[in-house]
Design a protein around this motif. Structure first.
Motif, PDB file in Angstrom:
ATOM      1  N   THR A   1       0.862  -1.173   0.000  1.00  0.00           N
ATOM      2  CA  THR A   1       0.000   0.000   0.000  1.00  0.00           C
ATOM      3  C   THR A   1       0.898   1.222   0.000  1.00  0.00           C
ATOM      4  O   THR A   1       1.827   1.309   0.803  1.00  0.00           O
ATOM      5  CB  THR A   1      -0.892   0.019   1.269  1.00  0.00           C
ATOM      6  OG1 THR A   1      -1.648  -1.179   1.306  1.00  0.00           O
ATOM      7  CG2 THR A   1      -1.806   1.213   1.278  1.00  0.00           C
TER       8      THR A   1
ATOM      9  N   THR B   1      -2.272   6.344   0.109  1.00  0.00           N
ATOM     10  CA  THR B   1      -3.469   5.526   0.328  1.00  0.00           C
ATOM     11  C   THR B   1      -3.660   5.239   1.813  1.00  0.00           C
ATOM     12  O   THR B   1      -4.777   5.302   2.340  1.00  0.00           O
ATOM     13  CB  THR B   1      -3.367   4.209  -0.467  1.00  0.00           C
ATOM     14  OG1 THR B   1      -3.173   4.520  -1.848  1.00  0.00           O
ATOM     15  CG2 THR B   1      -4.612   3.357  -0.300  1.00  0.00           C
ATOM     16  N   ALA B   2      -2.555   4.917   2.510  1.00  0.00           N
ATOM     17  CA  ALA B   2      -2.633   4.646   3.952  1.00  0.00           C
ATOM     18  C   ALA B   2      -3.057   5.895   4.719  1.00  0.00           C
ATOM     19  O   ALA B   2      -3.884   5.819   5.641  1.00  0.00           O
ATOM     20  CB  ALA B   2      -1.287   4.141   4.461  1.00  0.00           C
TER      21      ALA B   2
END
Length: 148
Positions: free
Chosen positions: A46, A50-51
């Protein structure tokens, strides 16, 4: 060797041997952790943005907060200087002390050599020719690639 009731309970060892035992114990701990991570790695990755979004945060706000924290920490903490410079400024005046600047160590850490040889299965001769940066790149590429 110290025995109690016919069983060894203590041993006298040299400091070099004790340090080697401690180093090996630390290497073993790191290897077990590394192997556990490799064994449980699904290969899914990831990216950071996005995190950050998944946590309901904003990258721009986080970066601004980090920059503010760094500036305030610099204002609160004392300035550090190399030991040789401190002795030059203070110690030599009183005691005539001098310190040589320590050379930079530019070698691949033992744990990474062990990992590249035993986990990545690189020949030791190839690992010995790598710079620390190259060794880290090989490891990063290995852990980032999908495995069966």
């Amino acid at each position: 060797m110290v025995e109690r009731h016919g069983k060894a309970v203590a041993a006298v060892v040299g400091m070099a041997h004790l340090e080697e035992i401690r180093r090996l114990e630390q290497d073993l701990r790191e290897s077990v952790l590394l192997l556990a991570r490799v064994a449980t790695d699904s290969g899914a990755r990831t990216d950071l943005d996005t995190a950050i979004e998944a946590l309901g945060l904003n990258r721009g706000e986080l970066e601004a907060e980090l920059a503010d924290d760094r500036v305030s920490a610099l204002e609160e903490s004392p300035h550090t200087i190399p030991l040789a410079e401190a002795l030059s400024a203070l110690g030599r005046v009183i005691y005539g002390l001098e310190a040589a600047t320590e050379p930079a160590v530019d070698q691949v850490p033992d744990w990474l050599v062990h990992t590249l040889v035993n986990v990545v299965k690189m020949p030791r001769q190839e690992v010995d020719r790598l710079t620390p940066a190259q060794a880290h790149q090989v490891w990063d590429a290995y852990v980032s690639s999908p495995r069966d």
